[in-house]
Design a protein around this motif. Structure first.
Motif, mmCIF file in Angstrom:
data_model
loop_
_atom_site.group_PDB
_atom_site.id
_atom_site.type_symbol
_atom_site.label_atom_id
_atom_site.label_comp_id
_atom_site.label_asym_id
_atom_site.label_seq_id
_atom_site.Cartn_x
_atom_site.Cartn_y
_atom_site.Cartn_z
ATOM 1 N N ASN A 194 0.818 -1.189 0.080
ATOM 2 C CA ASN A 194 0.155 -0.087 -0.015
ATOM 3 C C ASN A 194 0.874 0.768 0.046
ATOM 4 O OD1 ASN A 194 -2.277 -1.775 1.921
ATOM 5 N ND2 ASN A 194 -2.639 -0.814 -0.073
ATOM 6 N N THR A 195 0.408 2.040 -0.399
ATOM 7 C CA THR A 195 1.219 3.422 -0.612
ATOM 8 C C THR A 195 0.623 4.711 0.061
ATOM 9 O OG1 THR A 195 1.310 2.723 -2.666
ATOM 10 C CG2 THR A 195 1.815 5.051 -2.574
ATOM 11 N N VAL A 196 1.400 5.319 0.489
ATOM 12 C CA VAL A 196 0.873 6.793 1.291
ATOM 13 C C VAL A 196 1.358 7.783 0.261
ATOM 14 C CG1 VAL A 196 1.389 8.460 3.209
ATOM 15 C CG2 VAL A 196 1.080 6.045 3.446
ATOM 16 N N PHE A 197 0.375 8.545 -0.492
ATOM 17 C CA PHE A 197 0.935 9.339 -1.410
ATOM 18 C C PHE A 197 1.364 10.583 -1.027
ATOM 19 C CE2 PHE A 197 -2.141 6.286 -3.250
ATOM 20 C CZ PHE A 197 -1.493 6.130 -4.558
ATOM 21 N N GLN A 198 1.942 11.349 -1.713
ATOM 22 C CA GLN A 198 2.663 12.575 -1.638
ATOM 23 C C GLN A 198 1.545 13.951 -1.168
ATOM 24 O OE1 GLN A 198 5.400 14.075 -4.272
ATOM 25 N NE2 GLN A 198 6.113 15.633 -3.115
ATOM 26 N N SER A 199 0.485 13.563 -2.013
ATOM 27 C CA SER A 199 -0.679 14.597 -1.833
ATOM 28 C C SER A 199 -1.772 13.963 -0.759
ATOM 29 C CB SER A 199 -1.182 14.702 -3.110
ATOM 30 O OG SER A 199 -1.685 13.728 -3.771
ATOM 31 N N TYR A 200 -1.332 12.824 -0.256
ATOM 32 C CA TYR A 200 -2.349 12.166 0.779
ATOM 33 C C TYR A 200 -3.396 11.330 0.144
ATOM 34 C CZ TYR A 200 -0.234 15.606 3.850
ATOM 35 O OH TYR A 200 0.730 16.380 4.142
ATOM 36 N N ALA A 201 -3.826 12.060 -1.121
ATOM 37 C CA ALA A 201 -5.013 11.211 -1.792
ATOM 38 C C ALA A 201 -6.147 10.772 -1.144
ATOM 39 C CB ALA A 201 -4.387 10.172 -2.739
ATOM 40 N N LEU A 202 -6.471 11.665 -0.072
ATOM 41 C CA LEU A 202 -7.754 11.181 0.731
ATOM 42 C C LEU A 202 -8.955 11.436 -0.143
ATOM 43 C CD1 LEU A 202 -6.874 12.564 4.166
ATOM 44 C CD2 LEU A 202 -6.540 10.335 3.353
ATOM 45 N N GLN A 244 -2.112 13.723 6.887
ATOM 46 C CA GLN A 244 -1.081 12.692 6.910
ATOM 47 C C GLN A 244 -1.279 11.600 7.789
ATOM 48 O OE1 GLN A 244 2.101 12.814 5.263
ATOM 49 N NE2 GLN A 244 1.451 10.888 5.742
ATOM 50 N N ARG A 245 -1.686 11.760 8.931
ATOM 51 C CA ARG A 245 -2.161 10.628 9.814
ATOM 52 C C ARG A 245 -3.240 9.604 9.254
ATOM 53 N NH1 ARG A 245 -0.331 11.855 15.289
ATOM 54 N NH2 ARG A 245 0.731 13.801 15.101
ATOM 55 N N VAL A 246 -4.232 10.471 8.967
ATOM 56 C CA VAL A 246 -5.175 9.452 8.034
ATOM 57 C C VAL A 246 -4.930 8.801 6.944
ATOM 58 C CG1 VAL A 246 -7.645 9.779 7.213
ATOM 59 C CG2 VAL A 246 -7.042 11.295 9.084
ATOM 60 N N LEU A 289 6.100 4.831 0.865
ATOM 61 C CA LEU A 289 5.591 6.199 1.440
ATOM 62 C C LEU A 289 6.585 7.350 0.355
ATOM 63 C CD1 LEU A 289 6.415 4.416 4.478
ATOM 64 C CD2 LEU A 289 5.116 6.212 5.123
ATOM 65 N N ASP A 290 5.672 7.965 -0.300
ATOM 66 C CA ASP A 290 6.053 9.202 -1.356
ATOM 67 C C ASP A 290 6.349 10.458 -0.586
ATOM 68 O OD1 ASP A 290 7.329 10.446 -3.340
ATOM 69 O OD2 ASP A 290 5.349 9.968 -4.757
ATOM 70 N N GLU A 291 7.546 10.597 -0.107
ATOM 71 C CA GLU A 291 7.716 12.000 0.646
ATOM 72 C C GLU A 291 6.470 12.671 1.486
ATOM 73 O OE1 GLU A 291 9.760 15.109 -0.998
ATOM 74 O OE2 GLU A 291 10.644 13.892 -2.848
ATOM 75 N N PRO A 292 6.285 11.516 2.348
ATOM 76 C CA PRO A 292 4.920 11.863 3.006
ATOM 77 C C PRO A 292 5.088 13.167 4.104
ATOM 78 C CG PRO A 292 6.056 10.012 4.192
ATOM 79 C CD PRO A 292 6.788 10.573 2.791
ATOM 80 N N GLN A 331 8.740 12.346 11.816
ATOM 81 C CA GLN A 331 9.589 11.590 11.678
ATOM 82 C C GLN A 331 9.770 10.385 12.724
ATOM 83 O OE1 GLN A 331 13.568 13.269 11.081
ATOM 84 N NE2 GLN A 331 12.848 14.601 9.267
ATOM 85 N N TYR A 332 9.710 10.990 14.054
ATOM 86 C CA TYR A 332 9.922 10.235 15.374
ATOM 87 C C TYR A 332 8.793 9.333 15.330
ATOM 88 C CZ TYR A 332 9.503 9.326 20.192
ATOM 89 O OH TYR A 332 9.507 8.605 21.465
ATOM 90 N N GLU A 333 7.538 9.903 15.063
ATOM 91 C CA GLU A 333 6.414 8.787 15.153
ATOM 92 C C GLU A 333 6.265 7.919 14.258
ATOM 93 O OE1 GLU A 333 2.703 10.714 15.658
ATOM 94 O OE2 GLU A 333 3.452 12.501 17.105
ATOM 95 N N LEU A 334 6.572 8.071 12.974
ATOM 96 C CA LEU A 334 6.633 7.104 11.792
ATOM 97 C C LEU A 334 7.539 5.970 12.260
ATOM 98 C CD1 LEU A 334 6.517 8.857 8.228
ATOM 99 C CD2 LEU A 334 4.969 7.043 9.033
ATOM 100 N N LYS A 335 8.897 6.382 12.484
ATOM 101 C CA LYS A 335 9.784 5.539 12.896
ATOM 102 C C LYS A 335 9.014 4.500 14.038
ATOM 103 C CE LYS A 335 13.576 3.305 12.855
ATOM 104 N NZ LYS A 335 13.932 2.605 11.731
ATOM 105 N N LYS A 336 8.670 5.108 15.048
ATOM 106 C CA LYS A 336 8.176 4.456 16.169
ATOM 107 C C LYS A 336 7.077 3.164 15.873
ATOM 108 C CE LYS A 336 5.756 6.199 19.785
ATOM 109 N NZ LYS A 336 5.507 7.318 20.725
ATOM 110 N N LEU A 337 6.178 3.812 14.947
ATOM 111 C CA LEU A 337 5.225 3.053 14.317
ATOM 112 C C LEU A 337 5.664 1.823 13.637
ATOM 113 C CD1 LEU A 337 1.936 3.211 14.177
ATOM 114 C CD2 LEU A 337 2.362 4.327 11.902
#
Lengths: 360, 283
Positions: free
Chosen positions: A81-89, A143-145, A160-163, A176-182
């Motif tokens: 799955n992808t997290v798009f740069q523009s989020y694409a929600l 971003q989180r969603v 993840l594309d430049e999220p 950065q910190y949260e993503l790494k922890k996740l």
């Protein structure tokens, strides 16, 4: 025991309108790793991500997911799955519906959707925002969603594309910190695209430096930072100074180089050296010593300016051949005046020889 | 900002609307309640007889016929116009320019002349029939002209550009990353289209429907020219009562009912899509 890679790219090529974007990418990603594709814009990093996701078809090569070639499979059949740069929600859906989308498509049972969406939103600290629409959220919340939405189906690999590109500096650091922890909590393999070397160094288990559609260097962040193989990596990843000189002699753990501005030391590598061979070395600003008196081995230059940026003092020094090198110091105290002639030197261990294969 | 300047802009606008839009409309409403005098005009005396006359089966059939035709024309426009507008929106900049040009070309000629063109195409010895006969698909020429299908063809032809452009406008605005996101999350192309593309281009589609449905209720000259007086639509009826029939109050009553129906439709549109502006009309 050597585990087989969860994701492997073999000889991926791609060109758009006759312009080669990827010129043979070979990449292998181990399960659970945080791998960052690092490069300036136009280096092909986003194209690699899209090829892994199945959104772009490569001209040639293979994409292996858990050992199986998926290059001909559409994106919905790939376990990534992808997290798009523009989020694409989806703007016409609520946060809840956005996160539930992948589960609904797969016809997951209603009650299970309920609990999984709640857990996913809690995981990114967005519980309670389910009824909002994406337009009502801030950039960081979107971003989180987007992250919750892409993780809900437990993909084998998350792309993840430049999220964090659209977020301000402070929020970026926190994310950065949260993503790494996740990533560590979930143990999911992350393939992360960025042009920000700091982000890459902070988060990754492995960095893949891309340039002009080719992999310039890959390795652990320390590795790429301390032992850049090319002048591009040295400048891009470590913001190092790159200098050229002719090899004079090798004495023990040092190589002596001579340039128009003086003599320099560098750490020798395992490749053979010829006297008079033109070499390129990379040395970082913080490792350069500066003084008013010349020493036995040094180069000379003129202090150009000094500026305090990013919590550091940056002192550009103009060398006699017109090139500029930047010395960095912690703090704000600097004893030298602009325009003063200074002598620069460094330990052999601080300077790495680069571009060795390219020159041979 | 100073208030008086603001008023300078607004006053002419309101004045214009008052004199040229609201005034005639109110006049029409008033006339619809006036009494017809045989022959020449009408008398200002309140009556409901003009509306009572609408209950006549002849006129009810006329409304029904118009509604059915407008519905059929709109459905056909949708079936042709949506895919057309969708594909047009996905073309490159050059392709879009070319298609846009081709859509605009017919507007350079009078719509009446273009309808006569259809007569030439559709008549018994016309281009369509000769082509079909030469191809061996039919033996006898089809009697399309002066029939329901001919009017339908004429309507679809006249209104298709509006549907195409309304759909195109919303397809143009689509963020295709959203479709990629849907695919990435496991949706098949068809599923992604239904859950994302169609839903996001719905405002364009709905305004296309309004833009084709509303005029097709009143496009009397198409029915007159291609229907050969056999098909009488509300539009033709109004025109007829206004001129030859010489019953202006009844014509006004007919027009008022048509306008109310149209307004109801617009209201329904807003309710269904949650948008207050017609895409393609107001950007």
């Amino acid at each position: 025991m050597e585990t087989s890679p969860i994701l492997e790219l073999r000889g991926i090529t791609k060109s758009y309108d006759g312009t080669a974007v990827l010129r043979g990418i070979d990449l292998s990603v181990r399960e659970g790793d945080f791998v960052t594709l690092l490069g300036a814009s136009g280096c092909g990093k986003t194209t690699i991500l899209r090829i892994i996701a199945g959104l772009t078809a490569p001209d040639g090569g293979q994409v292996l997911l858990q050992g199986r070639d998926v290059v001909n499979e559409p994106p919905e059949k790939r376990d990534v799955n992808t997290v798009f740069q523009s989020y694409a929600l989806f703007p016409h859906m609520t946060v809840w519906q956005n996160v539930a989308y992948a589960l609904r498509i797969r016809g997951v049972d209603k009650r299970e959707i309920e609990t999984r969406v709640r857990d996913a939103l809690a995981m990114v600290q967005m519980d309670g925002s389910g009824k909002k629409t994406p337009a009502q959220l801030s950039g960081g919340q979107r971003q989180r969603v987007a992250i919750a939405r892409s993780l809900i189906n437990h993909p084998k690999v998350l792309l993840l594309d430049e999220p964090l590109g659209a977020l301000d500096l402070q929020l970026r650091r926190q994310m950065q910190y949260e993503l790494k922890k996740l990533q560590q909590q979930l143990g999911t393999t992350f393939v992360y695209v960025t042009h920000d070397q700091e982000e890459a160094i902070n988060m990754s288990d492995r960095i893949v430096v891309l340039r002009g559609g080719r992999i310039e260097q890959q390795g652990a962040p320390n590795d790429v930072y301390d032992r850049p193989r090319t002048s591009y990596c040295a400048q891009f990843v470590g913001s190092a100074n790159v200098l050229r000189g002719a090899a004079v002699e090798r004495c023990g753990d040092a190589v002596l180089l001579r340039s128009d501005c003086g003599t320099m030391l560098a750490q020798p590598d395992e490749l053979p050296l010829r006297t008079g061979e033109l070499l390129t070395l990379a040395v970082r600003g913080e490792n350069i010593a500066i003084s008013r008196e010349p020493s036995e081995v040094c180069i000379s230059g003129v202090v150009e300016a000094n500026s305090f940026t990013g919590g550091m003092l940056r002192i550009p020094v103009r060398l006699c051949d017109g090139s500029e090198i930047v010395i960095t110091r912690q703090g704000i105290h600097f004893d030298f005046a602009v325009g003063e002639t200074v002598y620069l030197r460094w330990d052999a261990g601080a300077a790495v020889l680069v571009d060795r294969e390219a020159g041979a | 900002m100073r208030k008086e300047k603001w008023w300078l802009c607004v006053v002419p606008l309101y004045a214009f609307t008052l004199v040229f839009v609201l005034g005639p409309a109110l006049y029409m409403v008033a006339v619809s309640f006036a009494q017809n005098t045989a022959g020449t005009g009408f008398r200002w005396a309140f009556t409901l007889e003009n509306f009572a006359r609408l209950r006549d089966p002849v006129y009810l059939r006329c409304f029904r016929e118009s509604f059915r035709l407008a519905l059929a024309a709109t459905a056909l426009n949708l079936l042709i116009g949506y895919p057309f507008g969708y594909c047009m929106g996905r073309l490159g900049a050059r392709g879009k320019r070319i298609v846009m040009f081709l859509i605009m070309v017919p507007f350079w000629t009078s719509s009446l002349i273009r309808l006569y063109g259809w007569i030439i195409l559709l008549q018994a010895k016309g281009a369509l029939n000769s082509a079909l006969i030469r191809l061996g698909l039919i033996d006898e020429p089809l009697k399309i002209l002066y029939s329901y299908p001919a009017v339908l063809i004429g309507m679809v032809y006249a209104l298709l550009p509006f549907m195409i452009l309304a759909v195109y406008t919303s397809v143009e605005k689509m963020d295709w990353t959203l479709v990629e996101a849907a695919r990435d999350l496991g949706a098949s192309p068809a599923r992604a289209f239904l859950t994302v593309t169609l839903r996001l281009t719905l405002p364009g589609l709905m305004s296309g429907v309004i833009l084709t449905f509303v005029p097709s209720m009143g496009l009397f000259f198409i029915a007159d020219i291609l229907g050969g007086n056999k098909i009488v639509l509300v539009g033709s009826l109004i025109q007829d009562q206004m001129t030859r029939g010489g019953n202006q109050p009844f014509a006004a009553a007919l027009a008022l009912v048509l306008a109310v129906m149209t307004t109801l439709l617009l209201w329904l549109y807003r309710r269904l899509t949650g948008t207050s502006e017609l895409e393609g009309m107001f950007g």
